[in-house]
Design an enzyme around this catalytic site. Structure first.
Site: not given
Ligand code: 25A
Ligand code: L14
Length: 335
Positions: A12, A41, A129, A159, A238, A245, A318
């Site tokens: 998602t 989700s 990226c 993004s 950023r 990017h 990106n």
């Molecule tokens: O590494 P970190 O610090 O945990 O950060 C990860 C973040 O970076 C993005 C990703 O954002 C995530 O938020 N990300 C990671 N790699 C990336 C990359 N290479 C990247 N972005 C760009 N390039 P995202 O919102 O695009 O994607 C999140 C997805 O991961 C699922 N997910 C998160 N935790 C999970 C998980 N799935 C399984 N188990 C877990 N423990 C997440 O699903 C989404 O598919 P979701 O259900 O958690 O979220 C669905 C929608 O809900 C909203 N949302 C996000 N965070 C919150 C939230 N709603 C309420 N509270 C929140 N804290 C969003 O709108 C999301 O679409």
């Molecule tokens: O390491 O926030 O792939 O633009 C990709 C998204 C690092 C942060 C990674 C961002 C992430 C980056």
């Protein structure tokens, strides 16, 4: 039944959705798709090939019968669940930073080091990226003239930080244009009409004063190109751009390359398009790169401050080459 059982963890999210779209657009042979995300989700569906696929909650039991698991749900999730997926027999292609620098895990950009894929033990890492779009351009220059040092500054779209970050730029811009306050939530400072020299948005800084993102560019570049003698320094910023990017890159080579020689090398490089026509004011732009598979390079010129260096401007989507496309290309190589 032909094709592979493919799971997308983080389906998602902004990258997960691009993974599904890219599998579909490139006609990847999928016999069954599993869309996994967190419990937040549950009840949602995501579109794939004209169907609405219900989201399942990611667990250690999600991977029975799965051939390929694409992960993009953050580093913590990958650390926790990728070993279970690999243990169940899936090949994991992981978009997080969790496994990238593990010496047992190949870190792959198919145009640069496809041979590394074969060495996998169940997990293959997809690079950062900003690193991916830089190395597809650096590799042909390195092969021709040996790169000694790279100095890069990035101009990174919101993004990359996920869907909440995209909302923040849009909502904050709207608010400020109508003279309403909009305190930052995702980013550490105002992102609308501003540039923030800190990526990621939290726990960014290492002891040496660099951010994690900057050190990813330094370390991953060496591992992917396979040459630890290349010196790299980076400043990652950023900017208020939705997707795409941009990077200003200075490349010092052992053998001098003229700008024309670099253009000739890069115009033959896979996945790279030279867009460099100054009279026509043509050079790579983030808004033009969105939705494209290629990495664009232009403003190629000989550095007037150095006898053997080039300056250039590199742009890519990106979410595609920087994330989803590169992961799907790795999956294609596995077939
Ligand atoms: O590494 P970190 O610090 O945990 O950060 C990860 C973040 O970076 C993005 C990703 O954002 C995530 O938020 N990300 C990671 N790699 C990336 C990359 N290479 C990247 N972005 C760009 N390039 P995202 O919102 O695009 O994607 C999140 C997805 O991961 C699922 N997910 C998160 N935790 C999970 C998980 N799935 C399984 N188990 C877990 N423990 C997440 O699903 C989404 O598919 P979701 O259900 O958690 O979220 C669905 C929608 O809900 C909203 N949302 C996000 N965070 C919150 C939230 N709603 C309420 N509270 C929140 N804290 C969003 O709108 C999301 O679409
Ligand atoms: O390491 O926030 O792939 O633009 C990709 C998204 C690092 C942060 C990674 C961002 C992430 C980056």
């Amino acid at each position: 039944m032909s094709g592979k059982v493919v799971a997308v963890a983080g389906a998602t999210g902004v990258v997960g959705r691009q993974m599904l779209l890219t599998l579909e657009a490139r006609n990847f042979p999928v016999s069954r798709i599993k869309c996994l995300a967190s419990a937040r989700s549950l009840g949602r569906t995501v579109p794939f090939k004209g169907e609405e696929i219900p989201v399942e909650v990611l667990s250690e039991d999600s991977f029975e019968g799965v051939d390929i698991a694409l992960f993009s749900a953050g580093g913590g999730t990958s650390k926790k669940f990728a070993p279970a997926a690999a243990g169940a027999g899936a090949v994991v292609i992981d978009n997080s930073s969790a496994w990238r620098m593990d010496p047992e895990v190949p870190l792959v950009v198919p145009e640069v080091n496809p041979e590394a894929i074969k060495t996998h033990k169940g997990i293959i890492a997809n690079p950062n990226c900003s690193t991916i779009q830089m190395v597809v351009v650096l590799k042909p220059l390195h092969d021709a003239a040996r790169i000694r040092r790279v100095v890069v500054s990035t101009y990174q779209a919101v993004s990359g930080a996920g869907s909440a970050a995209i909302n923040e730029l849009l909502e904050q811009s709207r608010a400020l244009l109508s003279e309403q306050p909009y305190p930052p939530k995702v980013f550490p400072h105002q992102i609308a009409f501003n540039c923030i020299p800190q990526i990621p948005q939290s726990n960014a800084f290492e002891d040496n004063g660099y951010t994690n993102e900057e050190m990813k560019m330094v370390n991953e570049t060496k591992k992917i190109i396979g040459d630890y003698s290349i010196a790299v320094t980076a400043t990652t910023v950023r900017v208020p751009v939705l997707s795409g990017h941009s990077e200003s890159v200075n490349v010092e080579t052992e053998k001098k390359l003229t700008a024309d020689e670099a253009r000739a090398l890069l115009s033959k490089a896979p996945g790279v398009v030279v867009e460099d026509d100054l009279p026509a004011q043509r050079y790579p732009l983030a808004v033009n790169a969105v939705g494209k598979y290629d990495t664009y390079v232009g403003r190629i010129r000989e550095d007037i401050s150095h006898p053997s260096a080039l300056d250039m401007w590199i742009v890519s989507d990106n979410l595609l080459k920087g994330a989803a496309l590169n992961a799907v290309q790795i999956a294609e190589q596995l077939l």
